[in-house]
Design a protein around this motif. Structure first.
Motif, PDB file in Angstrom:
ATOM      1  N   LYS A   8       0.814  -1.220   0.000  1.00  0.00           N
ATOM      2  CA  LYS A   8       0.000   0.000   0.000  1.00  0.00           C
ATOM      3  C   LYS A   8       0.844   1.264   0.000  1.00  0.00           C
ATOM      4  CE  LYS A   8      -4.073  -1.897   0.194  1.00  0.00           C
ATOM      5  NZ  LYS A   8      -4.983  -1.796  -0.907  1.00  0.00           N
ATOM      6  N   THR A   9       2.158   1.132   0.229  1.00  0.00           N
ATOM      7  CA  THR A   9       3.032   2.305   0.240  1.00  0.00           C
ATOM      8  C   THR A   9       4.285   2.041  -0.587  1.00  0.00           C
ATOM      9  OG1 THR A   9       4.142   1.527   2.236  1.00  0.00           O
ATOM     10  CG2 THR A   9       2.292   3.040   2.540  1.00  0.00           C
ATOM     11  N   LEU A  10       4.815   3.122  -1.154  1.00  0.00           N
ATOM     12  CA  LEU A  10       6.073   3.044  -1.882  1.00  0.00           C
ATOM     13  C   LEU A  10       7.234   3.074  -0.899  1.00  0.00           C
ATOM     14  CD1 LEU A  10       5.445   5.411  -4.875  1.00  0.00           C
ATOM     15  CD2 LEU A  10       6.352   3.126  -5.046  1.00  0.00           C
ATOM     16  N   MET A  11       8.459   2.979  -1.428  1.00  0.00           N
ATOM     17  CA  MET A  11       9.609   3.058  -0.528  1.00  0.00           C
ATOM     18  C   MET A  11       9.634   4.430   0.136  1.00  0.00           C
ATOM     19  SD  MET A  11      12.968   3.349  -2.909  1.00  0.00           S
ATOM     20  CE  MET A  11      12.819   3.918  -4.565  1.00  0.00           C
ATOM     21  N   HIS A  12      10.082   4.450   1.360  1.00  0.00           N
ATOM     22  CA  HIS A  12      10.108   5.672   2.152  1.00  0.00           C
ATOM     23  C   HIS A  12      11.066   6.673   1.524  1.00  0.00           C
ATOM     24  CE1 HIS A  12      10.666   8.298   5.636  1.00  0.00           C
ATOM     25  NE2 HIS A  12       9.438   7.908   5.943  1.00  0.00           N
ATOM     26  N   SER A  13      10.756   7.965   1.664  1.00  0.00           N
ATOM     27  CA  SER A  13      11.592   8.991   1.038  1.00  0.00           C
ATOM     28  C   SER A  13      12.993   9.048   1.639  1.00  0.00           C
ATOM     29  CB  SER A  13      10.913  10.353   1.156  1.00  0.00           C
ATOM     30  OG  SER A  13      10.707  10.669   2.523  1.00  0.00           O
ATOM     31  N   ASP A  47       2.268   9.433  -8.780  1.00  0.00           N
ATOM     32  CA  ASP A  47       2.696   9.056  -7.435  1.00  0.00           C
ATOM     33  C   ASP A  47       3.945   8.184  -7.436  1.00  0.00           C
ATOM     34  OD1 ASP A  47       0.983   7.188  -8.670  1.00  0.00           O
ATOM     35  OD2 ASP A  47       0.482   6.256  -6.765  1.00  0.00           O
ATOM     36  N   ILE A  48       4.249   7.537  -8.549  1.00  0.00           N
ATOM     37  CA  ILE A  48       5.436   6.680  -8.604  1.00  0.00           C
ATOM     38  C   ILE A  48       6.611   7.355  -9.294  1.00  0.00           C
ATOM     39  CG2 ILE A  48       4.061   4.569  -8.594  1.00  0.00           C
ATOM     40  CD1 ILE A  48       4.746   4.291 -11.622  1.00  0.00           C
ATOM     41  N   MET A  49       6.397   8.572  -9.783  1.00  0.00           N
ATOM     42  CA  MET A  49       7.400   9.222 -10.620  1.00  0.00           C
ATOM     43  C   MET A  49       8.755   9.357  -9.926  1.00  0.00           C
ATOM     44  SD  MET A  49       7.248  12.818 -12.699  1.00  0.00           S
ATOM     45  CE  MET A  49       6.795  13.751 -11.284  1.00  0.00           C
ATOM     46  N   THR A  80      -2.392  -0.833  -5.457  1.00  0.00           N
ATOM     47  CA  THR A  80      -3.101   0.444  -5.598  1.00  0.00           C
ATOM     48  C   THR A  80      -3.631   0.629  -7.016  1.00  0.00           C
ATOM     49  OG1 THR A  80      -1.011   1.548  -6.072  1.00  0.00           O
ATOM     50  CG2 THR A  80      -1.761   1.564  -3.772  1.00  0.00           C
ATOM     51  N   ALA A  81      -4.150  -0.408  -7.587  1.00  0.00           N
ATOM     52  CA  ALA A  81      -4.660  -0.334  -8.967  1.00  0.00           C
ATOM     53  C   ALA A  81      -5.845   0.612  -9.097  1.00  0.00           C
ATOM     54  CB  ALA A  81      -5.052  -1.728  -9.443  1.00  0.00           C
ATOM     55  N   ASN A  82      -6.496   0.946  -7.987  1.00  0.00           N
ATOM     56  CA  ASN A  82      -7.670   1.819  -8.031  1.00  0.00           C
ATOM     57  C   ASN A  82      -7.305   3.300  -8.012  1.00  0.00           C
ATOM     58  OD1 ASN A  82      -6.670   1.627  -5.445  1.00  0.00           O
ATOM     59  ND2 ASN A  82      -8.671   1.802  -4.470  1.00  0.00           N
ATOM     60  N   LEU A  83      -6.031   3.647  -7.873  1.00  0.00           N
ATOM     61  CA  LEU A  83      -5.621   5.047  -7.868  1.00  0.00           C
ATOM     62  C   LEU A  83      -5.452   5.560  -9.291  1.00  0.00           C
ATOM     63  CD1 LEU A  83      -2.914   5.199  -5.043  1.00  0.00           C
ATOM     64  CD2 LEU A  83      -5.318   5.839  -4.911  1.00  0.00           C
ATOM     65  N   GLY A  84      -5.654   6.861  -9.464  1.00  0.00           N
ATOM     66  CA  GLY A  84      -5.469   7.482 -10.768  1.00  0.00           C
ATOM     67  C   GLY A  84      -5.708   8.966 -10.667  1.00  0.00           C
ATOM     68  N   ILE A  85      -5.679   9.648 -11.779  1.00  0.00           N
ATOM     69  CA  ILE A  85      -5.917  11.083 -11.824  1.00  0.00           C
ATOM     70  C   ILE A  85      -7.349  11.319 -12.273  1.00  0.00           C
ATOM     71  CG2 ILE A  85      -5.248  13.249 -12.908  1.00  0.00           C
ATOM     72  CD1 ILE A  85      -2.506  12.086 -13.351  1.00  0.00           C
ATOM     73  N   ASN A  86      -8.053  12.175 -11.547  1.00  0.00           N
ATOM     74  CA  ASN A  86      -9.414  12.536 -11.910  1.00  0.00           C
ATOM     75  C   ASN A  86      -9.430  13.932 -12.515  1.00  0.00           C
ATOM     76  OD1 ASN A  86     -10.586  10.168 -10.866  1.00  0.00           O
ATOM     77  ND2 ASN A  86     -10.512  11.018  -8.817  1.00  0.00           N
ATOM     78  N   PHE A  87     -10.176  14.102 -13.578  1.00  0.00           N
ATOM     79  CA  PHE A  87     -10.356  15.400 -14.195  1.00  0.00           C
ATOM     80  C   PHE A  87     -11.819  15.780 -14.069  1.00  0.00           C
ATOM     81  CE2 PHE A  87      -6.594  13.758 -16.314  1.00  0.00           C
ATOM     82  CZ  PHE A  87      -5.731  14.827 -16.143  1.00  0.00           C
ATOM     83  N   TYR A  88     -12.056  16.993 -13.611  1.00  0.00           N
ATOM     84  CA  TYR A  88     -13.412  17.469 -13.375  1.00  0.00           C
ATOM     85  C   TYR A  88     -13.731  18.575 -14.369  1.00  0.00           C
ATOM     86  CZ  TYR A  88     -12.412  15.171  -8.957  1.00  0.00           C
ATOM     87  OH  TYR A  88     -12.046  14.262  -8.005  1.00  0.00           O
TER      88      TYR A  88
END
Length: 191
Positions: A8-13, A47-49, A80-88
């Protein structure tokens, strides 16, 4: 990786990848293919960039620790396959930028990394994570450079909007360093 446990989390900064000379070498072709696929994916998963670009630095001679980091990113994507960018849909064209920097985050060259995201209304339209080209002497200088880079991107977006007869008079840039904010105010007044 299909049977890998999702994360659920990426590697720590604070996790740093280095040139780890003691770790065994890994297959560079496979590593480059995995990193290349992840680079393509950053267009829709900002988020993974940062993590992907850190791993991309080691494509010439990847080690086992670098491969483990890439596999960690893949496990995170699976979880986290349910994450993405939303445009309104909106008629709000106000520009807003967030900027952040780390002081000497690059352990090899002692350079800092500027990070930022840029919103048009409620929609994320641009983001960046870039190593600064100079070595800063203070956190204030690092944050000021990040603020300047963020504002440069926002001004470019503003000029693009003017081509569509959308005029935005004010641009809000949010920074968490008081000294950098004060220097930015003085610089803007001088212009």
């Amino acid at each position: 990786m299909e049977d890998a446990k999702p994360m659920k989390t990426l590697m720590h900064s604070s996790t740093t990848l280095g040139l780890d000379e003691e770790s065994p070498d890994d297959d560079s072709m496979m590593y480059q293919g995995m990193v290349g696929s992840l680079l393509y994916l950053t267009a829709s998963r900002p988020d993974i960039m940062f993590n992907v670009y850190v791993c991309a630095r080691f494509q010439v001679t990847p080690k086992e620790v670098h491969l483990q980091a890439v596999k960690g990113i893949l496990r995170y994507l699976k979880g986290t396959a349910n994450l993405g960018i939303n445009f309104y849909r909106s008629h709000n064209f106000s520009l807003l930028g967030y900027c952040k920097a780390d002081y000497a985050g690059d352990k090899w060259e002692r350079k800092s990394t500027s990070k930022g995201c840029h919103f048009l209304g409620r929609c994320l339209v641009s983001w960046t994570s870039k190593r600064q080209s100079t070595i800063a002497l203070s956190t204030c200088e690092v944050e000021y450079v990040a603020t300047r880079q963020c504002l440069t991107q926002l001004l470019w977006i503003k000029h693009q909007l003017e081509d569509y007869d959308i005029y935005e008079s004010s641009i809000l840039v949010l920074c968490d360093n008081t000294a950098a904010i004060n220097i930015s105010k003085k610089t803007c007044l001088a212009l």
